[in-house]
Design an enzyme around this catalytic site. Structure first.
Site, PDB file in Angstrom:
ATOM      1  N   LYS A 210       0.863  -1.178   0.000  1.00  0.00           N
ATOM      2  CA  LYS A 210       0.000   0.000   0.000  1.00  0.00           C
ATOM      3  C   LYS A 210       0.901   1.230   0.000  1.00  0.00           C
ATOM      4  CE  LYS A 210      -3.863   0.560   0.392  1.00  0.00           C
ATOM      5  NZ  LYS A 210      -4.775   0.742  -0.742  1.00  0.00           N
ATOM      6  N   HIS A 337     -10.027  -7.075  -4.843  1.00  0.00           N
ATOM      7  CA  HIS A 337      -9.655  -6.012  -3.914  1.00  0.00           C
ATOM      8  C   HIS A 337     -10.092  -6.412  -2.500  1.00  0.00           C
ATOM      9  CE1 HIS A 337     -11.313  -2.397  -1.725  1.00  0.00           C
ATOM     10  NE2 HIS A 337     -10.064  -2.007  -1.912  1.00  0.00           N
TER      11      HIS A 337
END
Ligand SMILES: [Mg+2]
Length: 441
Positions: A210, A337
């Site tokens: 991330k 996701h």
């Protein structure tokens, strides 16, 4: 005359909904950083239970913020007397009920982590939990796993990627929070150490970082360090649209060759299309293609090469398969996701992923970051994969004591944690923090 025994006709089980229970909970969450701020110490989730006349209970899970909870309540009240086999009708009913309750304007959250927020997407996010609960109840009644209700699994295990986060060692001093044992990860060495720990515990074979937290050159350095530490392992970087087109192109040119794909480097379909055209690096998204209406522009401009589905906001497991079919028609890959979720959703994700043809990328999951769950038994990763359950329904069992304890935490909260707000959490450590305008770099 002798009495003849007439074989009894098979009796259909009664699939009528007799009760629906909605339980908002707060779940411990580590201080994971993203471009908007940091995860709060507890995050809201909504657990849905649907009970049928024959005593079967199906479970589902979705976002628990007030925006989702408020329309879910009047909807749940109207389900009694309907059947768990009438999922299409439930979606139509939710449209009617939730239109009045939803207070979401279109496109109010374009810079959020999950793409555009619309009233329709919000309804689908609610509907998904009810759809999963209906499929769970139906599967239990029929003695069939959810994947069988979706046409049957194509694989026995579903591969997941290690979801790497820059993070603090703990939440800010004085903030009530559970401790985690992952330590800090604030530089390339910390990210590599975290990746090693995740690989050791769960066997993950691919890594997603991330991004959007530190300046791009620092995240480029982290990816280089990962590539060096784990040669041959697929790598992804996801800055959640924090970069301009120029920055995205520069990063893609620098490390594109090390990446399986670059995820949402920049915001919006035209910008993504430009990056794709100028670099040729495969782009993935869970931000610019999050609804069926966004597909046409993105696919016809070749803006994305991988769509990361999310059964929560796409509206459930059947819609995920519809999305996969559309992607197939356009030669676009599909993967998955993840937002913070518990075992019910991981089970649902695994069932649907097992039925998607040509799944070429490991799915994302936050599950290793969630130390708490509402199941009697946590799901496990083996060699980075979750085994597809063949038990009836989702194959999970709700632990009502755990559910009650996490619900108590929600009841006792003064309201500050009932709606996820990563920027508010960041302001506790940095009072001057404002949600960054995009592009940030
Ligand atoms: Mg993403």
């Amino acid at each position: 005359m002798t009495a003849q025994t007439v074989p009894a006709a098979p009796t259909a089980r009664d699939l009528t909904v007799t009760e629906v229970r909605l339980t908002p909970i707060l779940v411990a969450d580590p201080p994971l950083l993203n471009t908007q701020g940091v995860h709060q110490p507890y995050t809201p989730r909504l657990i849905v239970e649907i009970v049928t006349a024959d005593g079967t209970t199906g479970v589902g899970e979705t976002y628990g913020d007030t925006t989702y909870l408020e329309p879910a309540r009047p909807f749940a009240e109207q389900l009694e007397g309907r059947k768990v086999t009438d999922v299409n009708a439930l979606f139509a009913l939710l449209d009617e009920v939730a239109v009045a309750a939803a207070r979401v304007d279109t496109a109010v959250d374009v810079g959020g982590l999950r793409g555009v927020q619309t009233a329709d997407k919000l309804r689908l996010s609610i509907a998904s939990a009810f759809e999963v609960a209906c499929l769970d109840a139906l599967g239990k009644t029929l003695g069939l796993p959810v994947h069988a209700l979706l046409g049957g699994k194509l694989r026995d295990t579903v591969e997941y990627s290690a979801y790497l986060f820059c993070k603090w060692a703990g939440h800010p001093e004085g903030v009530p929070a559970e401790k985690d044992d992952w330590g800090a990860a604030l530089d390339p060495a910390g990210v590599v150490a975290q990746a090693r720990a995740l690989k050791e515990r769960y066997g993950f074979g691919s890594f997603k970082l991330k991004g959007g937290v530190f300046p791009p050159e620092e995240e480029v350095a982290a990816v280089r360090a990962l590539a060096e530490a784990f040669p041959g392992h697929p790598l992804r970087l996801d800055p959640n649209g924090a970069w301009s087109v120029e920055t995205s192109v520069e990063v893609a040119e620098e490390i594109g060759g090390l990446l399986e794909y670059l995820e949402d480097p920049t915001l919006g379909t035209p910008a993504m299309a430009e990056v794709a055209a100028r670099t040729g690096v495969p782009l993935a998204t869970n931000m610019c293609v999050t609804t069926f209406s966004e597909i046409r522009e993105a696919f016809t401009t070749n803006a994305v090469q991988v769509v990361l589905s999310d059964h929560h906001y796409w509206g459930g497991l059947r819609n995920t398969l519809h999305l996969a079919a559309v992607c197939r028609a356009f030669g676009v890959d599909v993967s998955m996701h993840s937002n913070t979720h518990l075992g019910i959703s991981l089970a649902a994700m695994t069932h649907v992923a097992s039925t998607v043809p040509g799944l070429h990328h490991a799915c994302d999951s936050h599950y290793p970051w969630q130390s708490e769950d509402v199941l009697t038994e946590r799901l496990t990763f083996e060699d980075g994969a979750v085994r597809v359950s063949d038990a009836p329904g989702l194959g999970v069992t709700l632990d009502h004591d755990r559910l009650a304890a996490l619900h108590r935490r929600w009841l006792e909260d003064d309201g500050t944690l009932r709606d996820r707000d990563d920027a508010a959490a960041m302001r506790i450590a940095d009072p001057d923090w404002v949600t960054p305008t995009v592009p940030r770099w």
